[in-house]
Design an enzyme around this catalytic site. Sequence first.
Site, PDB file in Angstrom:
ATOM      1  N   GLN A   1       0.835  -1.237  -0.044  1.00  0.00           N
ATOM      2  CA  GLN A   1      -0.025   0.024   0.084  1.00  0.00           C
ATOM      3  C   GLN A   1       1.146   1.274   0.176  1.00  0.00           C
ATOM      4  O   GLN A   1       2.122   1.082   0.089  1.00  0.00           O
ATOM      5  CB  GLN A   1      -0.828  -0.052   1.243  1.00  0.00           C
ATOM      6  CG  GLN A   1      -0.038  -0.113   2.592  1.00  0.00           C
ATOM      7  CD  GLN A   1      -0.962  -0.715   3.698  1.00  0.00           C
ATOM      8  OE1 GLN A   1      -2.263  -0.477   3.610  1.00  0.00           O
ATOM      9  NE2 GLN A   1      -0.378  -1.029   4.676  1.00  0.00           N
TER      10      GLN A   1
ATOM     11  N   HIS B   1     -11.544   4.570  18.111  1.00  0.00           N
ATOM     12  CA  HIS B   1     -10.736   3.359  18.824  1.00  0.00           C
ATOM     13  C   HIS B   1     -11.418   2.883  20.235  1.00  0.00           C
ATOM     14  O   HIS B   1     -11.348   1.705  20.385  1.00  0.00           O
ATOM     15  CB  HIS B   1      -9.213   3.706  19.036  1.00  0.00           C
ATOM     16  CG  HIS B   1      -8.546   3.407  17.563  1.00  0.00           C
ATOM     17  ND1 HIS B   1      -8.091   4.711  17.099  1.00  0.00           N
ATOM     18  CD2 HIS B   1      -8.267   2.327  16.911  1.00  0.00           C
ATOM     19  CE1 HIS B   1      -7.631   4.486  16.005  1.00  0.00           C
ATOM     20  NE2 HIS B   1      -7.655   3.095  15.679  1.00  0.00           N
TER      21      HIS B   1
ATOM     22  N   ASP C   1      -1.186   0.733  13.027  1.00  0.00           N
ATOM     23  CA  ASP C   1      -0.916   2.057  13.662  1.00  0.00           C
ATOM     24  C   ASP C   1      -0.815   1.991  15.303  1.00  0.00           C
ATOM     25  O   ASP C   1      -0.247   2.597  16.020  1.00  0.00           O
ATOM     26  CB  ASP C   1      -1.919   3.125  13.472  1.00  0.00           C
ATOM     27  CG  ASP C   1      -3.192   2.647  13.718  1.00  0.00           C
ATOM     28  OD1 ASP C   1      -3.721   2.115  14.894  1.00  0.00           O
ATOM     29  OD2 ASP C   1      -4.303   3.009  12.886  1.00  0.00           O
TER      30      ASP C   1
ATOM     31  N   ASP D   1      -0.272  -7.984  11.114  1.00  0.00           N
ATOM     32  CA  ASP D   1      -0.401  -6.570  10.048  1.00  0.00           C
ATOM     33  C   ASP D   1       0.537  -7.164   8.960  1.00  0.00           C
ATOM     34  O   ASP D   1       1.602  -7.613   9.143  1.00  0.00           O
ATOM     35  CB  ASP D   1      -0.224  -5.293  10.602  1.00  0.00           C
ATOM     36  CG  ASP D   1      -0.575  -4.178   9.629  1.00  0.00           C
ATOM     37  OD1 ASP D   1      -1.545  -3.419   9.972  1.00  0.00           O
ATOM     38  OD2 ASP D   1      -0.201  -4.352   8.591  1.00  0.00           O
TER      39      ASP D   1
ATOM     40  N   ASP E   1      -0.164 -12.343   6.286  1.00  0.00           N
ATOM     41  CA  ASP E   1      -1.358 -12.102   5.569  1.00  0.00           C
ATOM     42  C   ASP E   1      -2.215 -12.578   6.759  1.00  0.00           C
ATOM     43  O   ASP E   1      -2.004 -13.819   6.812  1.00  0.00           O
ATOM     44  CB  ASP E   1      -1.382 -12.889   4.144  1.00  0.00           C
ATOM     45  CG  ASP E   1      -2.686 -12.933   3.711  1.00  0.00           C
ATOM     46  OD1 ASP E   1      -2.532 -12.282   2.506  1.00  0.00           O
ATOM     47  OD2 ASP E   1      -3.543 -13.473   4.266  1.00  0.00           O
ATOM     48  N   ALA E   2      -3.304 -12.030   7.159  1.00  0.00           N
ATOM     49  CA  ALA E   2      -4.034 -12.366   8.460  1.00  0.00           C
ATOM     50  C   ALA E   2      -4.817 -13.773   7.955  1.00  0.00           C
ATOM     51  O   ALA E   2      -4.941 -14.547   8.879  1.00  0.00           O
ATOM     52  CB  ALA E   2      -4.956 -11.326   8.586  1.00  0.00           C
TER      53      ALA E   2
ATOM     54  N   ASP F   1      -9.581  -4.892  12.490  1.00  0.00           N
ATOM     55  CA  ASP F   1      -9.651  -3.717  12.136  1.00  0.00           C
ATOM     56  C   ASP F   1      -8.724  -3.460  10.744  1.00  0.00           C
ATOM     57  O   ASP F   1      -7.808  -2.998  10.730  1.00  0.00           O
ATOM     58  CB  ASP F   1      -8.996  -2.884  13.244  1.00  0.00           C
ATOM     59  CG  ASP F   1      -9.140  -1.572  12.952  1.00  0.00           C
ATOM     60  OD1 ASP F   1      -9.649  -0.976  12.388  1.00  0.00           O
ATOM     61  OD2 ASP F   1      -8.156  -0.535  13.823  1.00  0.00           O
TER      62      ASP F   1
END
Lengths: 526, 541
Positions: free
Chosen positions: A257, A287, A311, A331, A365-366, A385
């Site tokens: 990304q 959040h 993040d 992530d 990769d989740a 999320d």
Amino acid sequence: MNDGSFARDSEASAATTVTGARPSLLFLNVFLLATCGLVYELLAGTLASYVLGDSVTQFSLVIGLYLSAMGVGAWFSRHLDEPLAARFVDVELGVALFGGLSAPMLFLATSHVRLFPVLLYGIVAVVGILVGLELPLLMRILEGRVQFRDLVSRIFTFDYLGSLAASLLFPLLCVPKLGLVRTAVVFGLLNASVALWCSYLLADAIPPRRLQGLRLRAFAVLALLVGVLAGADAIVKHGEEQVYADEIVYAQSTPYQRLVVTRNRAGFQLFLNGNLQFSSADEYRYHEALVHPAYALRPGAKRVLVLGGGDGLAMREVLKNPSLEAATLVDIDPAMTNLPHAYPPLAQLNGHAFDDPRVTVVHDDAMAWLSESATRPRFDLAIVDFPDPNQFALGKLYTTRFYNLLRGALTPGAPVVVQASSPLFSREAYWCIVRTLEAAGFFARPYQAHVPSFGPWGYVLASTAPFETPTHLPSWLEGKLRFLDDPTLGALFVIPRDLGPMEVAVNRLDNQALVRYYENAWHRWQ
Amino acid sequence: MSSRRDFLQAFLGAPLALGACARGSKSRPVHGELVDSLESRGHGLRDEAVLPMPESEGDLLDVVVVGGGVAGLSARARLSKAGLRVALVEADGVLGGTAKCGENQGGMHPWGAHYVTAPLAESTAMVRLLEEVGVVVGRTPSGDVALAEECVVRAPEERLFHLGHWEEGLYPRAGASADDLAELERFRSHVRELAARRDGSGRRPFIAPLGLASSDADVLALDGITMDTWLAREGYRSARLRWLVDYACRDDFGLRVEATSAWAALFYFAARSGPGGEPRAVIPWPEGNGRLVAHLAQKGAGELWLRSFVRRIAFAEDGSETRVLVADGAGDRHVLRARRVVLAVPRFIGQRIVDGLAGQGSLVEAPSYGSWVVANLTLSNTFLKDEPPIAWDNVIHASPSLGYVSARHQLDARSPYVPLTHYYALCDADPKAVREKLLAIDHAGWCDVVLRDLEGAHPRIRDHVERIDVLRWGHAMVRPIPGVRTAAARGDGQRPFRSVHFAHTELSAVALFEEAFWHGTRAAEEVIEALGRPLVSELGR
Ligand SMILES: Cc1cc2nc3c(=O)[nH]c(=O)nc-3n(C[C@H](O)[C@H](O)[C@H](O)COP(=O)(O)OP(=O)(O)OC[C@H]3O[C@@H](n4cnc5c(N)ncnc54)[C@H](O)[C@@H]3O)c2cc1C
């Protein structure tokens, strides 16, 4: 410039004469030219760090190249002979042309990975060389007209003052009000006007035969730039600039990304592929609403899984739980979880969540990671999320397949919360996520919170066991929240009529219905 | 240069070829290799002389299976299950035949067969096989098979590059008139009607494997005409529909619509329709049907002779044993003794190796075989950057190729590579001439054809190419020209010849996994019976 040769010509005898009143106006020009020159340099640096990422490197490279190119120009100036004034005006027109077109050209080239750096450094070098020619030429023009000590002192004073003006105007006025493309063109126009004006100021030092050609060229450059200014909107539309109204303070392209952090008076914002992820001004609302309703179902959760959320802001909320023993964050993008290091204000904002010894960060990769859950201890709460499902690579993380895998990673009845996009902007997409969780065997309860940066925002609280809508926050959150309290918690689960349920399909790997709903919504709102 | 133009023209047509040569695109050489094929290796099969059969003192095996494609492996698995002693001989270095797979830095990829269609519930052996590999996970309330979500082809499934844009699906939609769309709808309901038909015992006329199909006379009659004739007869005039049907014929059979049996072309559509006429799900694996090949191989037991070529099969005078002459990779000759042989190779090879088989006339004695070229491209994932989302199946309307599938599509992996498998069926009328032309082209030449073809939809694809491996299948698959299905339905070529039992997909006249699996299992069950072992058939007929 247009004859392309700097060879000495026979007009050397047309000696430069400048009348006494004019040098002061010429110093004003020095000021303007210095402003333009620095603006081009700042533009190049900004675009470079924005497209190529790593702003420190890009700014150093651009400044270094620019200054050394100026040196080349200065060195080369000794090969230029009379009529110097005409040459000076031509050089100005060159700066106006290349500087003015720099940002438009670079914007059109942003998608060409190989072309962009070549074009960028090429333009920086050319503009640098031309700007380097300016002052030596001007000093030679004024040589003998002004006392040498005054000449040097004034020229450099106005030059440095011009730079100051540029450095103030650029971030405060140009970028926010004009944007990068228009800034370049406007300063190109200014630059060309100065050149035209000089052709009058220095008229008596220019052979009359040449004067007409010079002015014609000046008008041509002006006309061209006016044309580009008119088309600037179209150019910008192709670039991303319009997305980022604010100053870009960090940008990086990763294999997954594009990360962009912008900053304005309210704070800073993170964009992934041009989509706002949070604004530091109101992310606490997002959040707190993401994490604590799930905690309200399982206040004593010991092992928490966070999928996405690189993040660290969701993690900050997760870590408020005193009985937490282990939190794992998955992530895909190392650059994302490294962002708090690269951009320290984010580390501050997430409370240095990743430095907490209870936290493990996994880059995977989740979906692939979840498919290997069998060998791992299970989690008793999960926060999902991910960015909004605007492409197939993300859509798969909202499928029945994904939720089935997720179930395998959880203890029976563990609460799960899924960020589910805007129920206002994409109501079908929102309900598609709810239905998909249900199809995967979860009891699902939709809720929403108001986050000013996003509008009303949707979440789904789910569990494999039936559950009551939570009404009380865990006692350990006492005094630790800015947004939620018990009455607010209850209110989250009230869904207004215009966001209510819709007839939608279940999202599966083989239909990717969600991405289609989301895309349709996007087309509707554009 | 002129030779380059010649073959570009031969494979892509004049406009593309001229474009390429006029631009003089000095293509930089591409890494990769030409993968061995049966034809390029040449095993002296054409030698006329009958090889001497040495004496052998080796053990007497129950069965030798010749050919390690899907049919041979299915036979071996079934024979092993019955407790028989089996040896399998395969000419190639790997198992799988036209369903084999390969692997490089981009991951696993197919070399031929790349998917199966979700089996209908009545195809019990296929259902069981797919249960074993985790694809079928149960039944739906209506009794259809329930499939594991991750195994079904992911969206977007197919797209067509047409008039400068990618369209979803394979029907060239942009600019279609109301008449075009009405014809498409009429054709679809035609297919639905054929798919919904049942005979007295509830069997469908179109189902893979065909061993389970009804034999309605009017459906079999479709094998008497070409699809072209059928379209005209039924009043279909839309050029778009014709393109779709022609693409289907090329894609499944390597034939043009003018040459394909109408029965076969309709089979393509109807056998892929569910009980209500809805399209069946497609099950692709990154390595294609190589996944099923590996599973079948692991189900079987006994000696495996790889890189070994069966040169002759001879019969003892007293009928007590069969001798199989094998030339191994080193060129050494061995004799295997067996009570029975399963011959799981194409008939044109069988004729040359089995004593006395040539001249045992049948329609499928010499079925026509088409040539295919498969190229596996490994691209850097920068390719994806400026592209709309890639589908599993990607077809270029203006191209004579079949387009490409992407193995990446079924993966969650974060690979830096994008593997594409490009298929080209050489549909020309004279397969022999084409085969010769094909084998004369080297790696660089074929890379040129493939890239030039793909540039039609991806002008910058060369920038992303890491390597290209190419396989030229001289005898890729049987061609279902009119009449072949009729012969297959009679059972031509299936009856054992002395101790040799036949198993190959060509016996069904269409090349499909289901058919190869069926014939392998069927031949094995014949052997089990012939050897006097107890048999509970798994064919479900
Ligand atoms: C390019 C291509 C794409 C295809 N795509 C699909 C698809 O997507 N789905 C599908 O269902 N089907 C597909 N098919 C058809 C499919 O591959 C076949 O139907 C099936 O796998 C055939 O298996 P088989 O065992 O009958 O024959 P083959 O695959 O032909 O196997 C015969 C084997 O015998 C070996 N052999 C030959 N002679 C000798 C000898 N003398 N000694 C020893 N060994 C010998 C060969 O090396 C080969 O391994 C495709 C075929 C091709 C060529």
